[in-house]
Design a protein around this motif. Structure first.
Motif, mmCIF file in Angstrom:
data_model
loop_
_atom_site.group_PDB
_atom_site.id
_atom_site.type_symbol
_atom_site.label_atom_id
_atom_site.label_comp_id
_atom_site.label_asym_id
_atom_site.label_seq_id
_atom_site.Cartn_x
_atom_site.Cartn_y
_atom_site.Cartn_z
ATOM 1 N N ALA A 219 0.837 -1.206 0.000
ATOM 2 C CA ALA A 219 0.000 0.000 0.000
ATOM 3 C C ALA A 219 0.866 1.247 0.000
ATOM 4 O O ALA A 219 0.510 2.270 -0.596
ATOM 5 C CB ALA A 219 -0.918 -0.009 1.221
ATOM 6 N N VAL A 220 2.032 1.170 0.654
ATOM 7 C CA VAL A 220 2.923 2.323 0.743
ATOM 8 C C VAL A 220 3.791 2.459 -0.508
ATOM 9 O O VAL A 220 3.954 3.564 -1.052
ATOM 10 C CB VAL A 220 3.817 2.222 1.996
ATOM 11 N N LEU A 221 4.355 1.337 -1.006
ATOM 12 C CA LEU A 221 5.329 1.389 -2.096
ATOM 13 C C LEU A 221 4.762 1.021 -3.463
ATOM 14 O O LEU A 221 5.448 1.161 -4.473
ATOM 15 C CB LEU A 221 6.513 0.469 -1.777
ATOM 16 N N GLY A 222 3.533 0.536 -3.513
ATOM 17 C CA GLY A 222 2.953 0.139 -4.791
ATOM 18 C C GLY A 222 2.774 -1.358 -4.872
ATOM 19 O O GLY A 222 3.519 -2.127 -4.241
ATOM 20 N N ASP A 223 1.796 -1.783 -5.660
ATOM 21 C CA ASP A 223 1.446 -3.198 -5.693
ATOM 22 C C ASP A 223 2.541 -4.076 -6.281
ATOM 23 O O ASP A 223 2.527 -5.294 -6.097
ATOM 24 C CB ASP A 223 0.151 -3.385 -6.504
ATOM 25 N N GLY A 224 3.493 -3.500 -6.971
ATOM 26 C CA GLY A 224 4.567 -4.306 -7.550
ATOM 27 C C GLY A 224 5.635 -4.707 -6.555
ATOM 28 O O GLY A 224 6.515 -5.515 -6.874
ATOM 29 N N TRP A 225 5.551 -4.183 -5.312
ATOM 30 C CA TRP A 225 6.596 -4.487 -4.327
ATOM 31 C C TRP A 225 6.422 -5.888 -3.755
ATOM 32 O O TRP A 225 5.305 -6.361 -3.521
ATOM 33 C CB TRP A 225 6.535 -3.493 -3.165
ATOM 34 N N SER A 226 7.534 -6.559 -3.518
ATOM 35 C CA SER A 226 7.534 -7.839 -2.803
ATOM 36 C C SER A 226 8.821 -7.951 -2.005
ATOM 37 O O SER A 226 9.851 -7.387 -2.409
ATOM 38 C CB SER A 226 7.443 -9.028 -3.771
ATOM 39 N N PRO A 227 8.802 -8.658 -0.891
ATOM 40 C CA PRO A 227 10.057 -8.896 -0.164
ATOM 41 C C PRO A 227 10.933 -9.869 -0.944
ATOM 42 O O PRO A 227 10.466 -10.532 -1.887
ATOM 43 C CB PRO A 227 9.573 -9.512 1.154
ATOM 44 N N ARG A 228 12.192 -9.938 -0.584
ATOM 45 C CA ARG A 228 13.069 -10.920 -1.218
ATOM 46 C C ARG A 228 12.812 -12.308 -0.659
ATOM 47 O O ARG A 228 12.875 -13.311 -1.371
ATOM 48 C CB ARG A 228 14.543 -10.536 -0.991
ATOM 49 N N LEU A 229 12.508 -12.366 0.656
ATOM 50 C CA LEU A 229 12.321 -13.644 1.345
ATOM 51 C C LEU A 229 11.365 -13.432 2.501
ATOM 52 O O LEU A 229 11.398 -12.391 3.157
ATOM 53 C CB LEU A 229 13.676 -14.151 1.875
ATOM 54 N N VAL A 230 10.502 -14.408 2.741
ATOM 55 C CA VAL A 230 9.664 -14.408 3.935
ATOM 56 C C VAL A 230 10.044 -15.630 4.764
ATOM 57 O O VAL A 230 10.046 -16.760 4.254
ATOM 58 C CB VAL A 230 8.162 -14.453 3.590
ATOM 59 N N CYS A 231 10.399 -15.404 6.024
ATOM 60 C CA CYS A 231 10.748 -16.485 6.946
ATOM 61 C C CYS A 231 9.532 -16.796 7.815
ATOM 62 O O CYS A 231 8.915 -15.882 8.370
ATOM 63 C CB CYS A 231 11.916 -16.074 7.845
ATOM 64 N N LEU A 232 9.203 -18.076 7.930
ATOM 65 C CA LEU A 232 8.080 -18.510 8.753
ATOM 66 C C LEU A 232 8.536 -19.629 9.671
ATOM 67 O O LEU A 232 9.212 -20.570 9.235
ATOM 68 C CB LEU A 232 6.921 -19.000 7.878
ATOM 69 N N THR A 233 8.184 -19.542 10.938
ATOM 70 C CA THR A 233 8.585 -20.579 11.886
ATOM 71 C C THR A 233 7.756 -21.845 11.733
ATOM 72 O O THR A 233 8.116 -22.886 12.263
ATOM 73 C CB THR A 233 8.444 -20.073 13.340
#
Length: 352
Positions: A152-166
């Motif tokens: 919402a802040v940077l635009g819909d094209g933004w994604s993280p490089r990696l998501v860590c989940l326990t």
């Protein structure tokens, strides 16, 4: 003191359960909740009830990705009165600072920690629960909402490089919501829940940055009786979450991180009816449950991450708190996960 959150924390729950052909009423009733209670997003409900409802609903519906599915439908407006301020900040860094500033109004159990190193930002998400218990769905919902906020802040094209989940990796057919929402590499069975992305993204201009609107939003919050700065208790809880995994969560280090003397910190906690050792023990209990659910972590690693110099000392504490050695709790948690996986594998995936 009971931990409470806004009913908005369950936004999208009823719609997801309808799409999954599962009646939510018995599950809500089990936690002392109702459809009527959820109708007003500003109603305050017990945080523990929300965590348990999501876990039980994932099993009852056979949907391992319930939290992520709920996050897909979230709007920034679900964050309440602070959403306008967050959205119109000049950069993602400022938006995250505003989110942390108004954490108490949005979800007081949520702790965000931002760390920058080697050109990457690690935005870690933790939950502080009065009674430690598995919270896979709540964690994944929180991470999904964070991704939606960043977009919402940077635009819909933004994604993280990696998501860590326990949490453990879901079955193949349940990965679709993760890939659809997160759009990046995923690391399951991780040591913590976090978004990892280039640190340069923190200072990118927000697509809706508007200093005038941000100032207006803050004035509205002030007029509505903006909450004071975080209490000493909240600051200590945040500091413990940050320092505990690196074995430095002592009252001396927490006081230093807050720019206080130990005597001053103790006096302020006394005024709020809190005790440092109780806050430390509560954080240890919650992280212990989380860490034992991660098969990649050895008992030795967990003992060290919780600040114990030996497995013996950790085991004594664990037996005193949970009534059984850590290996037995890990075995029972593994059986629970195995039972859930079996249930999920034998049920068809309903598409929301």
């Amino acid at each position: 003191m009971a931990q409470i959150v806004r009913a908005a924390s369950l936004g999208g729950y009823l719609e997801c359960m309808a799409a999954l052909n599962t009646d939510p009423v018995p599950l809500l009733r089990e936690q002392g909740l109702s459809r009527q209670l959820l109708a007003n997003p500003e109603h305050l409900i017990p945080a523990q009830a929300v965590v348990r409802l999501l876990e039980h609903s994932a099993i009852a519906s056979g949907c391992r990705s319930l939290g992520l599915r709920m996050a897909e439908g979230r709007l920034l407006a679900n964050l309440g009165s602070a959403s306008l301020l967050i959205l119109h900040q000049p950069s993602l860094r400022h938006s995250l600072e505003a989110l942390r500033e108004f954490r108490g109004r949005i979800n007081s159990t949520l702790v965000l920690t931002l760390d920058e190193q080697h050109g990457e930002a690690v935005l870690r998400e933790d939950l502080i629960l009065a009674v430690p218990e598995p919270a896979v769905q709540a964690h994944e919902l929180g991470l999904g909402v964070l991704v939606r906020l960043c977009r919402a802040v940077l635009g819909d094209g933004w994604s993280p490089r990696l998501v860590c989940l326990t949490s453990p990796a879901p079955a193949g057919h349940e990965l679709a919501p993760f890939r659809r929402l997160l759009r990046c590499d995923l690391q399951f069975d991780a040591e913590f829940n976090a978004l990892i992305f280039p640190a340069s993204d923190l200072d990118r201009s927000g697509v809706l940055a508007d200093p005038g609107m941000a100032a207006h939003a803050r004035s509205l919050l002030d007029a509505a009786g903006r909450g004071a700065a975080r209490s000493t208790r909240e600051q200590v809880e945040w500091s413990i979450q940050l320092l505990l995994p690196v074995g430095r969560a002592t009252i001396q280090n927490c006081a230093a991180s807050l720019g206080l003397t130990v005597r001053t910190l103790q006096r302020r906690l006394d005024q709020e009816g809190a005790v440092f050792s109780d806050l430390l023990n509560a954080a240890r209990k919650q992280l212990c449950v989380q860490y034992l659910g991660n098969p990649r972590l050895r008992i030795t690693d967990i003992a060290e991450m919780l600040g114990y110099g030996s497995i013996a000392a950790f085991s004594r504490w664990h037996k005193q708190v949970f009534g059984e050695p850590p290996r037995l709790l890990r075995r029972s948690a593994g059986n629970c996960l195995a039972g859930s996986s079996s249930l999920l594998a034998n049920q068809p995936l309903a598409v929301s």
